[in-house]
Design a protein around this motif. Structure first.
Motif, PDB file in Angstrom:
ATOM      1  N   MET A  99       0.852  -1.193   0.000  1.00  0.00           N
ATOM      2  CA  MET A  99       0.000   0.000   0.000  1.00  0.00           C
ATOM      3  C   MET A  99       0.890   1.245   0.000  1.00  0.00           C
ATOM      4  SD  MET A  99      -2.998   1.204   2.601  1.00  0.00           S
ATOM      5  CE  MET A  99      -1.945   1.203   4.020  1.00  0.00           C
ATOM      6  N   ASP A 100       0.542   2.207  -0.818  1.00  0.00           N
ATOM      7  CA  ASP A 100       1.267   3.471  -0.915  1.00  0.00           C
ATOM      8  C   ASP A 100       0.669   4.439   0.102  1.00  0.00           C
ATOM      9  OD1 ASP A 100       2.405   5.908  -1.626  1.00  0.00           O
ATOM     10  OD2 ASP A 100       2.206   5.549  -3.783  1.00  0.00           O
ATOM     11  N   ARG A 101       1.310   4.532   1.259  1.00  0.00           N
ATOM     12  CA  ARG A 101       0.781   5.361   2.346  1.00  0.00           C
ATOM     13  C   ARG A 101       0.791   6.853   2.000  1.00  0.00           C
ATOM     14  NH1 ARG A 101       0.659   2.174   7.280  1.00  0.00           N
ATOM     15  NH2 ARG A 101       1.717   0.208   6.862  1.00  0.00           N
ATOM     16  N   ALA A 102       1.793   7.301   1.278  1.00  0.00           N
ATOM     17  CA  ALA A 102       1.857   8.717   0.885  1.00  0.00           C
ATOM     18  C   ALA A 102       0.687   9.060  -0.032  1.00  0.00           C
ATOM     19  CB  ALA A 102       3.187   9.023   0.203  1.00  0.00           C
ATOM     20  N   ALA A 103       0.382   8.177  -0.979  1.00  0.00           N
ATOM     21  CA  ALA A 103      -0.746   8.414  -1.884  1.00  0.00           C
ATOM     22  C   ALA A 103      -2.063   8.348  -1.122  1.00  0.00           C
ATOM     23  CB  ALA A 103      -0.732   7.392  -3.018  1.00  0.00           C
ATOM     24  N   LEU A 104      -2.137   7.453  -0.153  1.00  0.00           N
ATOM     25  CA  LEU A 104      -3.346   7.349   0.663  1.00  0.00           C
ATOM     26  C   LEU A 104      -3.578   8.654   1.428  1.00  0.00           C
ATOM     27  CD1 LEU A 104      -5.666   5.557   1.664  1.00  0.00           C
ATOM     28  CD2 LEU A 104      -4.128   4.772   3.476  1.00  0.00           C
ATOM     29  N   ALA A 105      -2.536   9.197   2.036  1.00  0.00           N
ATOM     30  CA  ALA A 105      -2.663  10.446   2.798  1.00  0.00           C
ATOM     31  C   ALA A 105      -2.994  11.624   1.872  1.00  0.00           C
ATOM     32  CB  ALA A 105      -1.376  10.722   3.570  1.00  0.00           C
ATOM     33  N   ALA A 106      -2.242  11.768   0.780  1.00  0.00           N
ATOM     34  CA  ALA A 106      -2.481  12.876  -0.142  1.00  0.00           C
ATOM     35  C   ALA A 106      -3.874  12.766  -0.772  1.00  0.00           C
ATOM     36  CB  ALA A 106      -1.410  12.897  -1.236  1.00  0.00           C
ATOM     37  N   GLY A 107      -4.259  11.555  -1.136  1.00  0.00           N
ATOM     38  CA  GLY A 107      -5.571  11.351  -1.738  1.00  0.00           C
ATOM     39  C   GLY A 107      -6.705  11.630  -0.762  1.00  0.00           C
ATOM     40  N   ALA A 108      -6.531  11.206   0.496  1.00  0.00           N
ATOM     41  CA  ALA A 108      -7.577  11.447   1.495  1.00  0.00           C
ATOM     42  C   ALA A 108      -7.755  12.941   1.743  1.00  0.00           C
ATOM     43  CB  ALA A 108      -7.233  10.726   2.797  1.00  0.00           C
ATOM     44  N   LEU A 109      -6.651  13.681   1.792  1.00  0.00           N
ATOM     45  CA  LEU A 109      -6.751  15.138   1.974  1.00  0.00           C
ATOM     46  C   LEU A 109      -7.444  15.800   0.789  1.00  0.00           C
ATOM     47  CD1 LEU A 109      -3.274  15.956   3.519  1.00  0.00           C
ATOM     48  CD2 LEU A 109      -5.503  16.254   4.605  1.00  0.00           C
ATOM     49  N   ARG A 110      -7.065  15.393  -0.423  1.00  0.00           N
ATOM     50  CA  ARG A 110      -7.666  15.989  -1.623  1.00  0.00           C
ATOM     51  C   ARG A 110      -9.140  15.602  -1.717  1.00  0.00           C
ATOM     52  NH1 ARG A 110      -4.575  18.559  -5.527  1.00  0.00           N
ATOM     53  NH2 ARG A 110      -6.103  19.627  -6.741  1.00  0.00           N
ATOM     54  N   LEU A 111      -9.474  14.366  -1.394  1.00  0.00           N
ATOM     55  CA  LEU A 111     -10.867  13.911  -1.409  1.00  0.00           C
ATOM     56  C   LEU A 111     -11.694  14.703  -0.400  1.00  0.00           C
ATOM     57  CD1 LEU A 111     -13.119  11.943  -2.272  1.00  0.00           C
ATOM     58  CD2 LEU A 111     -12.185  10.314  -0.613  1.00  0.00           C
ATOM     59  N   ALA A 112     -11.172  14.865   0.815  1.00  0.00           N
ATOM     60  CA  ALA A 112     -11.900  15.619   1.845  1.00  0.00           C
ATOM     61  C   ALA A 112     -12.103  17.069   1.426  1.00  0.00           C
ATOM     62  CB  ALA A 112     -11.147  15.544   3.172  1.00  0.00           C
ATOM     63  N   SER A 113     -11.086  17.670   0.843  1.00  0.00           N
ATOM     64  CA  SER A 113     -11.215  19.048   0.369  1.00  0.00           C
ATOM     65  C   SER A 113     -12.277  19.140  -0.720  1.00  0.00           C
ATOM     66  CB  SER A 113      -9.867  19.547  -0.157  1.00  0.00           C
ATOM     67  OG  SER A 113      -9.996  20.845  -0.697  1.00  0.00           O
ATOM     68  N   GLY A 114     -12.242  18.198  -1.660  1.00  0.00           N
ATOM     69  CA  GLY A 114     -13.231  18.201  -2.739  1.00  0.00           C
ATOM     70  C   GLY A 114     -14.650  18.040  -2.222  1.00  0.00           C
ATOM     71  N   VAL A 115     -14.837  17.114  -1.303  1.00  0.00           N
ATOM     72  CA  VAL A 115     -16.170  16.891  -0.742  1.00  0.00           C
ATOM     73  C   VAL A 115     -16.646  18.136   0.010  1.00  0.00           C
ATOM     74  CG1 VAL A 115     -17.451  15.539   0.975  1.00  0.00           C
ATOM     75  CG2 VAL A 115     -15.991  14.380  -0.689  1.00  0.00           C
ATOM     76  N   SER A 116     -15.734  18.815   0.710  1.00  0.00           N
ATOM     77  CA  SER A 116     -16.138  20.022   1.438  1.00  0.00           C
ATOM     78  C   SER A 116     -16.661  21.093   0.473  1.00  0.00           C
ATOM     79  CB  SER A 116     -14.987  20.563   2.288  1.00  0.00           C
ATOM     80  OG  SER A 116     -13.996  21.182   1.499  1.00  0.00           O
ATOM     81  N   PHE A 117     -16.067  21.202  -0.721  1.00  0.00           N
ATOM     82  CA  PHE A 117     -16.550  22.172  -1.705  1.00  0.00           C
ATOM     83  C   PHE A 117     -17.886  21.740  -2.308  1.00  0.00           C
ATOM     84  CE2 PHE A 117     -12.251  23.912  -1.685  1.00  0.00           C
ATOM     85  CZ  PHE A 117     -12.526  25.269  -1.760  1.00  0.00           C
ATOM     86  N   LEU A 118     -18.174  20.458  -2.305  1.00  0.00           N
ATOM     87  CA  LEU A 118     -19.465  19.993  -2.811  1.00  0.00           C
ATOM     88  C   LEU A 118     -20.570  20.170  -1.775  1.00  0.00           C
ATOM     89  CD1 LEU A 118     -18.278  16.739  -4.595  1.00  0.00           C
ATOM     90  CD2 LEU A 118     -18.951  18.906  -5.650  1.00  0.00           C
ATOM     91  N   VAL A 119     -20.250  19.905  -0.515  1.00  0.00           N
ATOM     92  CA  VAL A 119     -21.243  19.976   0.552  1.00  0.00           C
ATOM     93  C   VAL A 119     -21.584  21.420   0.907  1.00  0.00           C
ATOM     94  CG1 VAL A 119     -21.646  19.434   2.994  1.00  0.00           C
ATOM     95  CG2 VAL A 119     -20.617  17.722   1.494  1.00  0.00           C
ATOM     96  N   ASP A 120     -20.572  22.248   1.088  1.00  0.00           N
ATOM     97  CA  ASP A 120     -20.796  23.642   1.487  1.00  0.00           C
ATOM     98  C   ASP A 120     -19.721  24.524   0.852  1.00  0.00           C
ATOM     99  OD1 ASP A 120     -21.420  26.043   2.684  1.00  0.00           O
ATOM    100  OD2 ASP A 120     -21.444  25.255   4.728  1.00  0.00           O
ATOM    101  N   PRO A 121     -19.919  24.919  -0.409  1.00  0.00           N
ATOM    102  CA  PRO A 121     -18.884  25.687  -1.109  1.00  0.00           C
ATOM    103  C   PRO A 121     -18.563  27.030  -0.455  1.00  0.00           C
ATOM    104  CG  PRO A 121     -20.872  25.565  -2.443  1.00  0.00           C
ATOM    105  CD  PRO A 121     -21.075  24.669  -1.257  1.00  0.00           C
ATOM    106  N   VAL A 122     -19.541  27.645   0.189  1.00  0.00           N
ATOM    107  CA  VAL A 122     -19.295  28.946   0.822  1.00  0.00           C
ATOM    108  C   VAL A 122     -18.338  28.787   2.004  1.00  0.00           C
ATOM    109  CG1 VAL A 122     -20.380  30.882   2.039  1.00  0.00           C
ATOM    110  CG2 VAL A 122     -21.504  29.872   0.044  1.00  0.00           C
ATOM    111  N   ARG A 123     -18.602  27.811   2.857  1.00  0.00           N
ATOM    112  CA  ARG A 123     -17.736  27.571   4.016  1.00  0.00           C
ATOM    113  C   ARG A 123     -16.352  27.104   3.578  1.00  0.00           C
ATOM    114  NH1 ARG A 123     -20.028  24.188   8.796  1.00  0.00           N
ATOM    115  NH2 ARG A 123     -21.184  26.123   8.984  1.00  0.00           N
ATOM    116  N   ALA A 124     -16.286  26.226   2.598  1.00  0.00           N
ATOM    117  CA  ALA A 124     -14.991  25.748   2.107  1.00  0.00           C
ATOM    118  C   ALA A 124     -14.191  26.901   1.517  1.00  0.00           C
ATOM    119  CB  ALA A 124     -15.194  24.651   1.065  1.00  0.00           C
TER     120      ALA A 124
END
Length: 126
Positions: free
Chosen positions: A3-28
């Motif tokens: 398992m590529d732990r660096a990709a897992l961490a970077a991907g999880a951060l990018r995924l969370a950021s993306g979801v935050s812009f979908l859920v509440d773009p104003v707050r993000a």
């Protein structure tokens, strides 16, 4: 399977950021340095950025968990940040200090992480 732990961490951060812009773009948007209410056209672009970041993040996470080569997704991640930086530079003189530090600074860090991840050697199979 490694398992590529660096990709897992970077991907999880990018995924969370993306979801935050979908859920509440104003707050993000405020988290990224803009305290003002964005107009409807900006909200559309914020959501588009959210879809893009969620997709790239999910693909990084998926590739990491499956032990697949993640370098292409790192490159895509860095490329997305390069596009954000390029677009931000065109309005640099109209950005607040917080937007420059958080938004453009975050893009520079993202480019660095993307390039680092894209140029790494693939993990050796045990």
């Amino acid at each position: 399977m490694t398992m590529d732990r660096a990709a897992l961490a970077a991907g999880a951060l990018r995924l969370a950021s993306g979801v935050s812009f979908l859920v509440d773009p104003v707050r993000a948007n405020a988290w990224w340095g803009d305290p003002d209410e964005p107009p409807p056209t900006a909200r559309l672009l914020l959501r588009s950025m959210g879809y893009r970041d969620a997709l790239i993040g999910a693909m990084l996470v998926s590739s990491a968990l499956r032990g697949r080569d993640t370098r292409g997704w790192f490159l895509g991640s860095g490329g997305a940040d390069a596009a954000d930086l390029w677009g931000g530079l065109s309005v640099h003189d109209r950005l607040r200090t917080s937007q420059k530090l958080i938004g453009l600074g975050g893009a520079v860090i993202g480019i660095g992480v993307g390039l680092w991840g894209a140029t790494r050697r693939p993990a050796e199979e045990p």
